[in-house]
Design a protein around this motif. Sequence first.
Motif, PDB file in Angstrom:
ATOM      1  N   UNK A 186      29.094  50.787  36.668  1.00 32.89           N
ATOM      2  CA  UNK A 186      28.733  51.899  37.549  1.00 32.89           C
ATOM      3  C   UNK A 186      28.274  51.398  38.913  1.00 32.89           C
ATOM      4  N   UNK A 187      27.730  50.180  38.945  1.00 33.58           N
ATOM      5  CA  UNK A 187      27.273  49.593  40.210  1.00 33.58           C
ATOM      6  C   UNK A 187      28.402  48.924  40.986  1.00 33.58           C
ATOM      7  N   UNK A 188      29.613  48.884  40.394  1.00 28.78           N
ATOM      8  CA  UNK A 188      30.759  48.315  41.094  1.00 28.78           C
ATOM      9  C   UNK A 188      31.028  46.856  40.808  1.00 28.78           C
ATOM     10  N   UNK A 189      30.308  46.260  39.870  1.00 25.11           N
ATOM     11  CA  UNK A 189      30.542  44.865  39.511  1.00 25.11           C
ATOM     12  C   UNK A 189      31.700  44.747  38.524  1.00 25.11           C
ATOM     13  N   UNK A 190      32.445  43.641  38.628  1.00 23.71           N
ATOM     14  CA  UNK A 190      33.632  43.443  37.785  1.00 23.71           C
ATOM     15  C   UNK A 190      33.433  42.260  36.855  1.00 23.71           C
ATOM     16  N   UNK A 191      33.900  42.416  35.600  1.00 20.49           N
ATOM     17  CA  UNK A 191      33.714  41.402  34.572  1.00 20.49           C
ATOM     18  C   UNK A 191      34.820  41.550  33.537  1.00 20.49           C
ATOM     19  N   UNK A 192      35.333  40.446  33.048  1.00 19.60           N
ATOM     20  CA  UNK A 192      36.282  40.484  31.937  1.00 19.60           C
ATOM     21  C   UNK A 192      35.493  40.542  30.634  1.00 19.60           C
ATOM     22  N   UNK A 193      35.874  41.456  29.753  1.00 20.50           N
ATOM     23  CA  UNK A 193      35.221  41.591  28.450  1.00 20.50           C
ATOM     24  C   UNK A 193      36.207  41.205  27.354  1.00 20.50           C
ATOM     25  N   UNK A 194      35.799  40.259  26.500  1.00 18.13           N
ATOM     26  CA  UNK A 194      36.596  39.803  25.361  1.00 18.13           C
ATOM     27  C   UNK A 194      35.852  40.229  24.098  1.00 18.13           C
ATOM     28  N   UNK A 195      36.135  41.402  23.548  1.00 17.18           N
ATOM     29  CA  UNK A 195      35.360  41.890  22.396  1.00 17.18           C
ATOM     30  C   UNK A 195      35.646  41.088  21.139  1.00 17.18           C
TER      31      UNK A 195
END
Length: 295
Positions: A186-195
Motif C-alpha cells: 500500500x505504501x508503494x514498495x515492491x518485493x518478490x514473494x516466494x510462498x
Amino acid sequence: MRNPLNLREIAPLDLPAQAPNVLTVDVEEWYHVNYHSADWSRIDTSISRVRENTADILRALEPQESKATFFILGSVAERHPDLVKAIAADGHEIACHSYSHKLIYEQNPAAFKEDVARAADVLSGLAGRKVIGFRAPSCSITERNPWALDVLCESGFLYDSSIFPIHNYMYGVAGFPVHPCRITTAAGNSLIEIPPQAMEFGRLRIPFGGGIYLRLLPSFLQRALVSITHSRGDSFMLYFHPSDIDRRHIKIDLSLKESFFNNVGRRSGRNKILRLLNDFRWTTIARAYSASLRE
C-alpha cells in the motif's frame, strides 16, 4: 481476489519453461520454536545441535552438486560464524531468518527493523556479500502485520518467503497466491514473494513442501504432488530445518496440540528429506529467480 494484506498489486512472475527445484533450509537450533505452551525455565537451551545437523545437510547435497538457500538466524551466525562461512564457501546462498526468531506480529515495526538490521549485518559480513532474501520465523507475516513487508523493502531485501498461502493458528494468509509473485505494498514498495509450497485443486489447497505437512503425508502422495507440480511447469520448493534430520530429536514439554505439531513423524520426515535431496538436483532462490530479481 481477496486482498487481506492491503496490497496495491500482485503480479505473477515470468518463469522459465522448466522451473528448477528450489531448496531452502531455516538454520536455527532445535529450541527455536514459537510454541506458547513451552515452559522455557525447564528447557536446557545450552545444548546445540545446529552445527552437526547442518554439516549433514551439506554432505547430503554434495553427490548431486546441489545448492540451497540457507535462511540463517543472526544469533546462530554469531555463535557459529565458521558454519556460515562454510555454507557460503560451498556456493550456497546466505539469506536472513531474523536475529532472534521472535514472531514478527508480536513486535512493533521499529523493533522488527532493528532485529533484521542486526541479523543482516552479521550475515552479510560473514557471507562477504549483501543478503537479499528473508524468511520470517514461523512464517509470521500475516494479516496482522502487513507493515513487515515495508520494513523488509526499506531494509534492502529483494525477496521474501514468509507468506504461507494457507491459514492455521500460528501463521498463514488464506487466499494468497500459491505461486511466486511480485507484490506492491500500500505504501508503494515492491518485493518478490516466494510462498512456501502448496498446491491448488479448485478451492482446495494442500501444503506439502516441508514441516508437519511433509512428515504427515505418505511418501507416495508426496511424490505424486511433486510430479504434478513439475507437470504444471512449476518449481517445487522444499523447506526444512536442521533439526528435521536430527537422529537425536530433543522433545519439549508442550500442550497436546503443539506437541503433536512438533513431534509427529520425525523419523519418517528425516528419511523423506534425505531421499528428496538425493533424488533431485536443487538450486537457490537467488538463482531460480535471478531474472525477476534483476528487474
